[in-house]
Design a protein around this motif. Structure first.
Motif, PDB file in Angstrom:
ATOM      1  N   LEU A 118      12.099 -62.028  77.762  1.00 19.46           N
ATOM      2  CA  LEU A 118      12.511 -61.399  76.513  1.00 19.46           C
ATOM      3  C   LEU A 118      13.334 -60.152  76.852  1.00 19.46           C
ATOM      4  O   LEU A 118      12.826 -59.223  77.482  1.00 19.46           O
ATOM      5  CB  LEU A 118      11.288 -61.013  75.684  1.00 19.46           C
ATOM      6  N   PRO A 119      14.610 -60.109  76.465  1.00 19.55           N
ATOM      7  CA  PRO A 119      15.478 -58.973  76.821  1.00 19.55           C
ATOM      8  C   PRO A 119      14.879 -57.634  76.402  1.00 19.55           C
ATOM      9  O   PRO A 119      14.328 -57.495  75.304  1.00 19.55           O
ATOM     10  CB  PRO A 119      16.765 -59.273  76.046  1.00 19.55           C
ATOM     11  N   ILE A 158      12.178 -47.168  87.087  1.00 24.04           N
ATOM     12  CA  ILE A 158      13.257 -47.106  88.081  1.00 24.04           C
ATOM     13  C   ILE A 158      14.371 -48.071  87.698  1.00 24.04           C
ATOM     14  O   ILE A 158      15.562 -47.729  87.745  1.00 24.04           O
ATOM     15  CB  ILE A 158      12.714 -47.436  89.481  1.00 24.04           C
ATOM     16  N   PHE A 159      13.998 -49.275  87.290  1.00 18.82           N
ATOM     17  CA  PHE A 159      14.992 -50.264  86.866  1.00 18.82           C
ATOM     18  C   PHE A 159      15.760 -49.774  85.640  1.00 18.82           C
ATOM     19  O   PHE A 159      16.978 -49.974  85.534  1.00 18.82           O
ATOM     20  CB  PHE A 159      14.314 -51.599  86.548  1.00 18.82           C
ATOM     21  N   ILE A 160      15.053 -49.119  84.724  1.00 14.56           N
ATOM     22  CA  ILE A 160      15.694 -48.606  83.517  1.00 14.56           C
ATOM     23  C   ILE A 160      16.711 -47.524  83.877  1.00 14.56           C
ATOM     24  O   ILE A 160      17.832 -47.499  83.341  1.00 14.56           O
ATOM     25  CB  ILE A 160      14.637 -48.050  82.540  1.00 14.56           C
ATOM     26  N   GLY A 210      13.545 -56.488  87.483  1.00 14.92           N
ATOM     27  CA  GLY A 210      14.609 -55.599  87.915  1.00 14.92           C
ATOM     28  C   GLY A 210      15.996 -56.157  87.697  1.00 14.92           C
ATOM     29  O   GLY A 210      16.808 -55.587  86.961  1.00 14.92           O
ATOM     30  N   SER A 211      16.289 -57.297  88.329  1.00 13.42           N
ATOM     31  CA  SER A 211      17.650 -57.835  88.270  1.00 13.42           C
ATOM     32  C   SER A 211      18.042 -58.216  86.847  1.00 13.42           C
ATOM     33  O   SER A 211      19.183 -57.994  86.426  1.00 13.42           O
ATOM     34  CB  SER A 211      17.774 -59.055  89.192  1.00 13.42           C
ATOM     35  N   SER A 212      17.103 -58.780  86.080  1.00 12.70           N
ATOM     36  CA  SER A 212      17.422 -59.182  84.712  1.00 12.70           C
ATOM     37  C   SER A 212      17.739 -57.971  83.842  1.00 12.70           C
ATOM     38  O   SER A 212      18.713 -57.987  83.068  1.00 12.70           O
ATOM     39  CB  SER A 212      16.265 -59.984  84.105  1.00 12.70           C
ATOM     40  N   LEU A 213      16.963 -56.903  83.969  1.00  9.30           N
ATOM     41  CA  LEU A 213      17.180 -55.714  83.151  1.00  9.30           C
ATOM     42  C   LEU A 213      18.467 -54.996  83.538  1.00  9.30           C
ATOM     43  O   LEU A 213      19.247 -54.582  82.679  1.00  9.30           O
ATOM     44  CB  LEU A 213      15.991 -54.764  83.271  1.00  9.30           C
ATOM     45  N   ILE A 214      18.703 -54.848  84.832  1.00  9.78           N
ATOM     46  CA  ILE A 214      19.911 -54.146  85.288  1.00  9.78           C
ATOM     47  C   ILE A 214      21.166 -54.919  84.899  1.00  9.78           C
ATOM     48  O   ILE A 214      22.152 -54.340  84.419  1.00  9.78           O
ATOM     49  CB  ILE A 214      19.853 -53.921  86.811  1.00  9.78           C
ATOM     50  N   ALA A 269      24.061 -53.601  82.301  1.00  5.17           N
ATOM     51  CA  ALA A 269      25.468 -53.573  82.717  1.00  5.17           C
ATOM     52  C   ALA A 269      26.333 -54.370  81.746  1.00  5.17           C
ATOM     53  O   ALA A 269      27.447 -53.952  81.396  1.00  5.17           O
ATOM     54  CB  ALA A 269      25.599 -54.119  84.138  1.00  5.17           C
ATOM     55  N   GLN A 270      25.809 -55.508  81.301  1.00  4.16           N
ATOM     56  CA  GLN A 270      26.550 -56.322  80.342  1.00  4.16           C
ATOM     57  C   GLN A 270      26.701 -55.612  79.001  1.00  4.16           C
ATOM     58  O   GLN A 270      27.753 -55.700  78.352  1.00  4.16           O
ATOM     59  CB  GLN A 270      25.836 -57.671  80.156  1.00  4.16           C
TER      60      GLN A 270
END
Length: 417
Positions: free
Chosen positions: A385-386, A96-98, A392-396, A400-401
């Motif tokens: 690790l990216p 879902i986050f992806i 959720g917030s880190s991946l989204i 976006a970046q």
């Protein structure tokens, strides 16, 4: 008029007519293109200079995201089944986050990144507000890092990373010719970083402070700050850290140093428990050998290594894929950073250059710090690790970046591959 003069005049008239006819024909071909040729032009427009997103950079992102998702599921299903009753618990939420992240990346890739110039201060203010809000949320552990929103939690430190990069890209491009003066580089750097660091200190979130400190220095340096100010700043920061340590203000941070570098040299029961996560991380890395145990064949993920889907996921990667597989993944990360910086350096303006380098460098910084932590070269701190770690917030935010970098690539003076 003599016959010779009439012949010369007739030749001149014919030449003028031919020139006018050629010019009209060129104009007609310019505005009236055959359908087949029009389709060809439309196809090449996507790949032409400054007309489309950089496909190699986009492909590298999707490759890392695919590998990361597979490894996150492999590392998490035992833990998910034990504590959540569902082996697919983390995978379903990560997907879902992806999906949200890919949509965010696509939208930001079409967004005119120069408009971020106008809202740099607003984004920085939002990061301050979110960091202040999280402090007001009660927790049982005393650690306040997330704003809960049902199945989705917002981590304000992720917003702060973007805010720092955006603000200093805006500031450095606006005052680029004055960045050699301390009041335009060192002073705003101290004000913005110290304000953010204090809020993170109260959470506490020391790894976030470290990353933001590195990002601040990097953004100011590529923005034009003199090297001597960099050295002075590091010395002042070191003095502040020593002072806080001597006054007992870094008790939580000092506790994270317990057992650092001693994961395999434990002597007491207390040290055994303190170094449990790092020690099992080293066991996983050592078990992988050159070729690994095979995808899905990790042993340490079966409740030996705590939270294997988060900060220590790369230890499972090494155990299953071995040194060869881990090296290939790190090379893909390096390729992503190189491509992102190359695109940014060829942007049409200083703001795009500095912003793109900052956003891309954040990935490289986090990858290096994460690897140093899981191998016990740095104290055990929460550095994700990216594209791999669950969240959720880190991946989204990361996706976006990357969309912003793709937006910058639309104007970059680089041949599309």
């Amino acid at each position: 008029m003599s016959p010779q003069s009439r012949m010369i005049l007739k030749a001149d008239i014919n030449r003028i007519y031919d020139d006018e006819y050629s010019e009209q024909k060129i104009k007609q071909e310019k505005f009236f293109v055959r359908p087949s040729r029009q389709r060809k032009m439309k196809k090449t427009k996507w790949f032409s200079i400054g007309m489309g997103i950089d496909l190699p950079f986009c492909a590298i992102i999707l490759i890392l995201l695919t590998i990361g998702t597979i490894m996150m599921f492999s590392a998490s299903y035992a833990n998910a089944y034990k504590y959540q009753g569902d082996s697919y618990y983390y995978l379903e939420r990560q997907l879902i986050f992806i999906a949200i992240g890919i949509v965010a990346m696509a939208l930001m890739s079409f967004f005119n990144y120069n408009k971020l110039h106008r809202i740099a201060f607003i984004v920085l203010l939002i990061s301050y507000i979110s960091l202040a809000v999280v402090l007001a949320i009660p927790t049982s552990t005393g650690i306040k890092r997330w704003i809960p929103l049902g199945m989705f939690n917002i981590q304000p430190s992720e917003i702060a990373k973007f805010a720092i990069i955006l603000f200093f890209a805006h500031w450095s491009s606006k005052y680029y010719n004055k960045m050699q003066f301390a009041r335009y580089s060192v002073l705003p750097g101290i004000i913005v970083f110290s304000t953010t660091a204090i809020l993170l200190f109260l959470e506490p979130h020391y790894s976030g402070i470290v990353i933001l400190g590195i990002l601040t220095v990097l953004m100011l340096y590529i923005g034009g700050m003199k090297t001597k100010y960099l050295v002075i700043g590091v010395l002042i920061l070191g003095a502040v850290v020593i002072l806080l340590a001597l006054t007992g203000q870094l008790s939580y941070a000092m506790s994270r140093l317990d057992g650092w570098g001693q994961a395999l040299e434990y002597t007491t029961e207390e040290m055994w428990q303190t170094t449990w996560q790092t020690r099992n991380s080293l066991y996983a890395i050592g078990s992988g050998g050159l070729w690994g145990l095979g995808l899905g064949q990790s042993r340490q993920k079966y409740l030996y290594l705590p939270e294997p889907q988060n900060d220590f996921i790369f230890a499972i990667v090494v155990e299953e894929l071995g040194l060869i597989g881990a090296t290939i993944i790190l090379l893909i990360f390096a390729l992503l950073v190189w491509r992102g910086i190359t695109l940014s350096l060829r942007a049409k303006d200083k703001f795009g250059k500095i912003l793109g380098i900052g956003l891309t460098s954040q990935i490289g910084i986090q990858v290096v710090l994460n690897i140093l932590v899981i191998t016990d070269w740095l104290p055990n701190t929460g550095i994700s690790l990216p594209f791999f770690s669950y969240g959720g917030s880190s991946l989204i935010m990361l996706m976006a970046q990357m969309g912003i970098v793709l937006s910058i690539s639309r104007t970059a003076n680089i041949e599309r591959q």
